[in-house]
Motif scaffolding. Sequence first.
Motif, short mmCIF file in Angstrom:
data_model
loop_
_atom_site.label_atom_id
_atom_site.label_comp_id
_atom_site.label_asym_id
_atom_site.label_seq_id
_atom_site.Cartn_x
_atom_site.Cartn_y
_atom_site.Cartn_z
N VAL A 144 50.88 60.29 29.44
CA VAL A 144 49.15 60.03 28.77
C VAL A 144 48.48 61.51 28.49
N LEU A 145 48.01 61.92 29.04
CA LEU A 145 47.28 62.59 29.37
C LEU A 145 47.42 63.65 28.23
N TYR A 189 46.91 62.49 25.37
CA TYR A 189 45.27 62.17 24.93
C TYR A 189 44.43 63.82 24.43
N TYR A 190 45.00 65.18 25.00
CA TYR A 190 43.85 66.11 25.32
C TYR A 190 45.04 67.52 24.39
N TYR A 213 45.51 69.40 29.51
CA TYR A 213 44.73 68.65 30.01
C TYR A 213 43.96 69.45 31.56
N SER A 251 55.15 67.18 29.61
CA SER A 251 54.16 66.63 28.86
C SER A 251 53.91 67.40 27.70
N ARG A 274 50.10 58.42 17.68
CA ARG A 274 48.12 57.78 18.41
C ARG A 274 47.85 57.11 19.35
N LYS A 275 49.31 56.57 19.57
CA LYS A 275 49.09 55.73 21.33
C LYS A 275 49.00 57.10 22.76
N PRO A 276 48.70 57.28 23.21
CA PRO A 276 49.18 57.73 24.51
C PRO A 276 49.60 57.20 25.44
#
Length: 398
Positions: free
Chosen positions: A129-130, A133-134, A150, A303, A312-314
């Motif tokens: 997820v991170l 997102y980053y 991240y 990751s 586009r969805k973490p």
Amino acid sequence: MQSVNGIVEFITDLNDFLNGIVWGAPVILLIIAAGVYFTVRTGFFQVRRAGIVSRNTFLAIFRGKSATKSRDKKAISQFGAVSTALAATIGTGNIVGVATALAIGGPGSIFWMWVSAFFGMMTNYAENVLGIYYRKRNRQGEWSGGAMYYLENGFCGPRTKKIGKILAVLFALFCVLASFGIGNMTQVNSISSAMWDSFGIPPLYTGVAVALVAGLVILGGIKRISSVTEKLVPFMAVIYIILAIGVVILNYRNIPTVFASIFKGAFSPASVTGGAVGSFFMSMKKGVSRGIFSNEAGLGTGSIAHACADTRKPVKQGFFGIFEVFVDTIVICTLTALVILCSGVPVGYGDAAGAELTILGFTSTYGSWVSIFTAIAMCCFAFSTIIGWGLYGTRCVE
């Protein structure tokens, strides 16, 4: 000669010292604690939302939905990302590492391996997820992300921002070094040993061949790496799983005894190993460390591959983190342990063991001919790890 021996002894002592820190109780407990934290804070998400996770990972791949396609020319599909991550994690640790944990820590180490995987699912979920997102676009227009991103951008406070940057640089540096060690040297050694033992091919020839093929794949960028891993990972995993399940089925009478030894040995190792492994902590340490080493949950490396995914969805890519740990540890590592235990081959508890123990489990059931297939499986597992860690190393250099 004496000075050379002294240098070798110094390096060995230094390696043992660093190994004791890296795989010592404090670090292992911190990684497990992170998994427990994410599990509790999400309300045991990996259990409560198992249906949603399976629909967006395994079933989505099986049905050929969007998870297997990429609209972004500079990105890879979600399946390609998880295949690349699995390529790095499904390595010799699944064959050699499990056998080592079993021999030194006893059957109970398998239980603790399951525990680390259960909580590691949520650690891997959080990392992915991170990672999405980053992430950022690099100069080639490709998505680039991972723990180093991240760590650098996740710490927002005026004081913690500097700490984040320092940690990001250290992570990138150590990851580059690891890409040469566990991501390359260890794997090439396993391939050359398997080729020499099974086909009599000199290690030098094997090394040159692996370097050329791996170079062609890695230099082709993330698209070529993904293209290779999407085909190699499912093929090698399915073949290995089928052969392993066959061993378990043919020795089905031993299954109740095997699981009894695993659960009993988890809390009372001496009662199962005859005193050869008498330490409860040793059994737990070997099981947890082998689980972490195999699925890499908590190391932050997976990751890097997942950040390259076209999504586009973490959170959706986080689902693949749960799926990845499940396949690597709960399925493949468990089957390796069952091959050894169900086949009834003698295990020298307390003594170091490796691939020969796993191979013996197969050959004692199928016959000597299967050693060729296990050698090929080891080569595929090791080569896929080289490719995956090649991506990790290049991203961290970047």
